[in-house]
Motif scaffolding. Structure first.
Motif, PDB file in Angstrom:
ATOM      1  N   GLY A 129       0.466  -1.017   0.133  1.00 17.74           N
ATOM      2  CA  GLY A 129       0.670  -0.076   0.104  1.00 17.74           C
ATOM      3  C   GLY A 129       1.431   1.362   0.451  1.00 17.74           C
ATOM      4  N   PRO A 130       0.210   2.262  -0.214  1.00 16.26           N
ATOM      5  CA  PRO A 130       0.973   3.439  -0.101  1.00 16.26           C
ATOM      6  C   PRO A 130       1.418   4.480   0.772  1.00 16.26           C
ATOM      7  N   ASP A 131       1.272   3.072   2.299  1.00 12.46           N
ATOM      8  CA  ASP A 131       2.122   3.894   3.312  1.00 12.46           C
ATOM      9  C   ASP A 131       3.178   2.578   3.806  1.00 12.46           C
ATOM     10  N   GLY A 132       3.511   2.263   2.373  1.00 10.84           N
ATOM     11  CA  GLY A 132       4.643   0.931   2.653  1.00 10.84           C
ATOM     12  C   GLY A 132       4.645  -0.178   3.085  1.00 10.84           C
ATOM     13  N   HIS A 133       3.197  -0.602   3.859  1.00 11.38           N
ATOM     14  CA  HIS A 133       3.187  -1.857   3.985  1.00 11.38           C
ATOM     15  C   HIS A 133       2.732  -3.153   3.259  1.00 11.38           C
ATOM     16  N   TRP A 134       3.455  -4.370   3.531  1.00 11.87           N
ATOM     17  CA  TRP A 134       2.967  -5.440   2.759  1.00 11.87           C
ATOM     18  C   TRP A 134       1.421  -5.894   3.099  1.00 11.87           C
ATOM     19  N   GLY A 135       0.327  -6.342   1.761  1.00 11.73           N
ATOM     20  CA  GLY A 135      -0.428  -7.058   2.403  1.00 11.73           C
ATOM     21  C   GLY A 135      -0.599  -7.979   2.567  1.00 11.73           C
ATOM     22  N   ILE A 136      -1.328  -9.376   2.411  1.00 14.39           N
ATOM     23  CA  ILE A 136      -1.383 -10.766   2.530  1.00 14.39           C
ATOM     24  C   ILE A 136      -1.652 -11.158   0.770  1.00 14.39           C
ATOM     25  N   PRO A 137      -0.236 -12.238   0.985  1.00 14.06           N
ATOM     26  CA  PRO A 137      -0.346 -12.534  -0.554  1.00 14.06           C
ATOM     27  C   PRO A 137      -1.222 -13.505  -0.443  1.00 14.06           C
ATOM     28  N   SER A 138      -0.986 -13.430  -2.186  1.00 13.02           N
ATOM     29  CA  SER A 138      -2.178 -14.211  -2.711  1.00 13.02           C
ATOM     30  C   SER A 138      -1.704 -15.176  -4.122  1.00 13.02           C
ATOM     31  N   ARG A 139      -1.675 -16.585  -4.274  1.00 18.84           N
ATOM     32  CA  ARG A 139      -1.022 -17.751  -5.302  1.00 18.84           C
ATOM     33  C   ARG A 139      -1.371 -17.103  -6.130  1.00 18.84           C
ATOM     34  N   LEU A 140      -1.111 -16.769  -7.267  1.00 17.52           N
ATOM     35  CA  LEU A 140      -2.083 -17.417  -8.625  1.00 17.52           C
ATOM     36  C   LEU A 140      -2.609 -17.952  -8.929  1.00 17.52           C
ATOM     37  N   PRO A 141      -3.830 -17.953  -9.778  1.00 12.66           N
ATOM     38  CA  PRO A 141      -4.608 -19.134 -10.476  1.00 12.66           C
ATOM     39  C   PRO A 141      -4.265 -19.535 -11.821  1.00 12.66           C
ATOM     40  N   ALA A 142      -4.770 -20.674 -11.248  1.00 16.80           N
ATOM     41  CA  ALA A 142      -4.736 -21.065 -13.442  1.00 16.80           C
ATOM     42  C   ALA A 142      -5.079 -20.639 -14.005  1.00 16.80           C
ATOM     43  N   PRO A 143      -5.021 -20.290 -15.494  1.00 13.85           N
ATOM     44  CA  PRO A 143      -3.948 -21.051 -15.758  1.00 13.85           C
ATOM     45  C   PRO A 143      -2.461 -20.881 -15.245  1.00 13.85           C
ATOM     46  N   VAL A 144      -2.072 -20.097 -14.921  1.00 16.72           N
ATOM     47  CA  VAL A 144      -1.017 -19.518 -14.388  1.00 16.72           C
ATOM     48  C   VAL A 144       0.137 -21.181 -13.484  1.00 16.72           C
ATOM     49  N   ASN A 145      -0.774 -20.952 -12.784  1.00 17.75           N
ATOM     50  CA  ASN A 145       0.133 -22.155 -11.747  1.00 17.75           C
ATOM     51  C   ASN A 145      -0.651 -23.340 -12.780  1.00 17.75           C
ATOM     52  N   SER A 146       0.014 -24.571 -12.752  1.00 19.08           N
ATOM     53  CA  SER A 146      -0.600 -25.827 -12.551  1.00 19.08           C
ATOM     54  C   SER A 146      -0.700 -26.771 -11.662  1.00 19.08           C
ATOM     55  N   ASN A 147      -0.526 -28.488 -12.381  1.00 19.31           N
ATOM     56  CA  ASN A 147      -0.243 -29.080 -10.958  1.00 19.31           C
ATOM     57  C   ASN A 147       1.662 -29.793 -10.862  1.00 19.31           C
ATOM     58  N   GLU A 148       1.964 -28.634 -11.498  1.00 17.45           N
ATOM     59  CA  GLU A 148       3.578 -28.665 -12.050  1.00 17.45           C
ATOM     60  C   GLU A 148       4.535 -27.997 -11.051  1.00 17.45           C
TER      61      GLU A 148
END
Length: 287
Positions: A129-148
């Motif tokens: 955010g603008p305040d410099g604090h990191w948010g909560i990480p998120s996993r990119l969805p399929a089809p970016v991520n796969s079973n490999e």
């Protein structure tokens, strides 16, 4: 990111002439071992925070296992003792990369998703955010991520997210793929093409800051490919000064694109260390 010896766009601009001039200029590789960062363990995969210059990097065992992301900030002429970033999670985490505005960081992680333990490394993102604090990480969805496994996410200036993966449908083992998010939020993924990929292992693709070229890590060596306007040209092996012993990995460009920072197994007693390749000129980088 991968284990050694188990190798897990823009409009055309007149860069070809610039590259040719650079090739005729003095080229040298020098160790970059700043106090506070360099250790007897394996340091690799550097990423400099565009907002404040902090250094995010991966520290592993001497055998290049147990990957963890750490962050250090400059204290005068030294770097502070590295610590885990606020978004760090359990498991393996590696390959950090900032968007140019510093508002987002991509990386890979084996952390659990929705209560389910991951069986491989996936691409994650975390926003700031603008305040410099990191948010909560998120996993990119399929089809970016796969079973490999997925490796080394790097966003090109034209919006394509390049990464390595050993998913089915490629030219061989690990291939370079690219993904783009459309206006609706849905992702499309495609193989990055025969100019980059072969029947062997391709696992790290680093587009240059202007998008005109790409540094490829494949089968234990660095290669370079140029953007023709429609596809990536057949790759050409770099060297011999940058490709020395087949352990080079985790490249990052300087903001100008004139220098390249990477890691190499320097052998006992230090193991993995950072090196900078100055491809012509004497650019004062890294800081």
């Amino acid at each position: 990111m991968r284990t050694f010896r188990l190798v897990t766009l823009t409009l055309m601009i007149p860069f070809v002439a610039i590259a040719a001039d650079s090739d005729r200029s003095p080229q040298r590789v020098e160790p970059w071992t700043p106090a506070g960062v360099s250790s007897d363990l394996f340091e690799s995969h550097a990423a400099f925070d565009p907002r404040n210059g902090d250094l995010y990097f991966v520290r592993s065992s001497k055998s290049f296992s147990g990957w963890r992301i750490l962050v250090s900030h400059r204290e005068g002429k030294r770097w502070s003792p590295p610590v885990p970033p606020p978004f760090a999670g359990p498991g393996l985490e590696a390959d950090p990369w900032f968007t140019p505005d510093g508002n987002r960081l991509y990386y890979i992680s084996s952390r659990a998703t929705a209560g389910m333990k991951s069986k491989d490394l996936d691409i994650w993102q975390v926003d700031r955010g603008p305040d410099g604090h990191w948010g909560i990480p998120s996993r990119l969805p399929a089809p970016v991520n796969s079973n490999e496994a997925e490796w080394f996410p790097r966003l090109a200036p034209d919006g394509w997210l390049y990464f390595g993966s050993n998913r089915p449908g490629g030219f061989g083992k690990n291939d370079i793929w690219r993904a783009r998010q459309g206006p609706s939020g849905r992702w499309t993924v495609e193989n990055a093409g025969a100019g980059l990929n072969t029947a062997g292992d391709e696992y790290e693709a680093l587009p240059s800051p202007d998008g005109s070229r790409l540094i490829l890590n494949a089968d234990g060596a660095f290669y370079e490919s140029m953007w023709t306007g429609t596809a990536w040209s057949p790759r050409v092996k770099l060297g011999p000064d940058i490709n020395v012993n087949g352990t080079e990995i985790g490249a990052v460009f300087s903001p100008s694109g004139k220098s390249l920072l990477f890691a190499r197994d320097a052998g006992e007693p230090k193991s993995g260390e950072f090196f900078v390749w100055r491809r012509g000129g004497t650019e004062d980088w890294p800081p």
